[in-house]
Motif scaffolding. Structure first.
Motif, short mmCIF file in Angstrom:
data_model
loop_
_atom_site.label_atom_id
_atom_site.label_comp_id
_atom_site.label_asym_id
_atom_site.label_seq_id
_atom_site.Cartn_x
_atom_site.Cartn_y
_atom_site.Cartn_z
N ALA A 87 -13.43 -1.42 -0.61
CA ALA A 87 -13.55 -1.14 -2.03
C ALA A 87 -14.93 -0.59 -2.37
N ARG A 142 0.85 -1.19 0.00
CA ARG A 142 0.00 0.00 0.00
C ARG A 142 0.89 1.24 0.00
N ALA A 185 -15.82 3.23 -3.75
CA ALA A 185 -16.61 3.44 -4.98
C ALA A 185 -17.82 4.31 -4.70
N GLY A 207 -16.89 -3.45 -9.16
CA GLY A 207 -16.55 -2.04 -9.31
C GLY A 207 -17.74 -1.16 -9.61
N PRO A 219 -8.53 -1.41 -2.00
CA PRO A 219 -8.29 -2.63 -2.77
C PRO A 219 -9.11 -2.61 -4.05
N GLU A 220 -8.54 -3.10 -5.13
CA GLU A 220 -9.21 -3.02 -6.43
C GLU A 220 -10.13 -4.20 -6.67
N PRO A 221 -11.33 -3.94 -7.20
CA PRO A 221 -12.21 -5.03 -7.61
C PRO A 221 -11.67 -5.65 -8.91
N ALA A 260 -5.48 4.54 -1.67
CA ALA A 260 -6.24 3.71 -2.61
C ALA A 260 -6.87 2.51 -1.91
#
Length: 285
Positions: A227, A39, A231, A141, A124-126, A122
């Motif tokens: 996440a 991170r 969003a 997302g 965690p990304e989907p 940031a």
């Protein structure tokens, strides 16, 4: 600075405007750290830095995130155990002088104070997904989807059917750790603002999934919640937040205490667990 300070389970790389935290993937490393991988924490997201004595000949360097700067910590809402705090770096005591040097360097570079008006770290990304006790949750997302299981879902959820929640319709996320009684993840509608109002219990709410032993573990459900929260925040100019569970109807509290008593008499809940949870439920009145 460009230097690296390595501790147990993580290493911090100090840069001019951020700290890059890389987490180990060893068998002893907390699963949340392994799930996060690394991170980048902008210095603008930090409110302070501390160095304190740790356990068994260690010292602990900890960066303090500003409220609202990190969606992961906002979703966690203070529920993470100390050993799973991603902002702690544990070092051998003999490295205390070096750690104090870096702590001083960081303090001199911090400029942010008070709550942040947006996420600076940031999420965690989907795509992300996890298995809850009563269904499977997924996030691509743009929408969160709940697919109910045959064995765990309540009749209320089966009647409602599988659910899909576009990010634009959401106003927040409520995450209660699976490591406590009645852990769950609940999605809050946009019209509800930042309060869940008189929402149904999570096991009856089609906008929630409930956790259990082995279901919705922290390292899966918390990054998922973060996440979604990020969003939702990005989709709405008005502030949203992860919120604590709302107060319940007295009749519901009484029913929960009765059910807890049945578990206690069956030997599934210890005396201490029964007393603690009963007190928690009574405090919600």
């Amino acid at each position: 600075m460009g230097d690296v300070l390595a501790g147990f389970h993580a290493a911090w790389e100090f840069e001019s405007d951020s700290v890059l935290i890389r987490y180990e993937r060893g068998i002893r490393t907390p699963k949340l750290f392994q799930a996060l991988g690394e991170r980048r924490i902008p210095l603008a997201a930090l409110a302070g830095v501390t160095l304190t004595p740790g356990r068994r000949g260690t010292v602990v360097l900890r960066a303090e995130p500003r409220p609202g700067a990190d969606p992961l910590m906002e979703a966690a809402d203070g529920q993470l155990k100390e050993g799973s705090d991603p902002y702690r770096l544990v070092l051998p005591a003999e490295r205390a002088t070096l750690a104090e040097y870096y702590a001083d360097e960081l303090r001199d570079r911090l400029t942010g104070t008070g709550p942040a008006d947006r996420h600076l770290v940031a999420a965690p990304e989907p795509p992300l997904r996890f298995k809850a006790y009563d269904g499977k949750a997924s996030f691509d997302g743009t929408a969160v989807r709940f697919r109910w299981s045959w064995t765990g879902a309540s009749s209320e959820k089966w009647k409602a059917g599988d659910q899909s929640f576009p990010v634009g319709d959401l106003g927040g996320v409520e995450w209660r750790s699976p490591e406590v009684f009645e852990g769950h993840l609940r999605l809050l509608p946009r019209e509800a603002g930042t309060a869940s109002g008189a929402a149904a219990p999570p096991d009856q709410d089609p906008a929630a999934v409930v956790f259990g032993l082995g279901y919705g573990p922290v390292h899966e459900s918390l990054p998922f919640a973060a996440a979604v929260l990020a969003a939702v925040r990005a989709a709405a100019p008005a502030p949203v937040a992860a919120v604590a569970a709302a107060r319940r109807d007295p009749a519901d509290i009484a029913e929960r205490i009765r059910h807890l008593g049945e578990l206690h008499r069956a030997g599934l809940v210890t005396d201490d667990e029964f007393s603690v949870k009963k007190a928690e439920l009574l405090a919600e009145l």
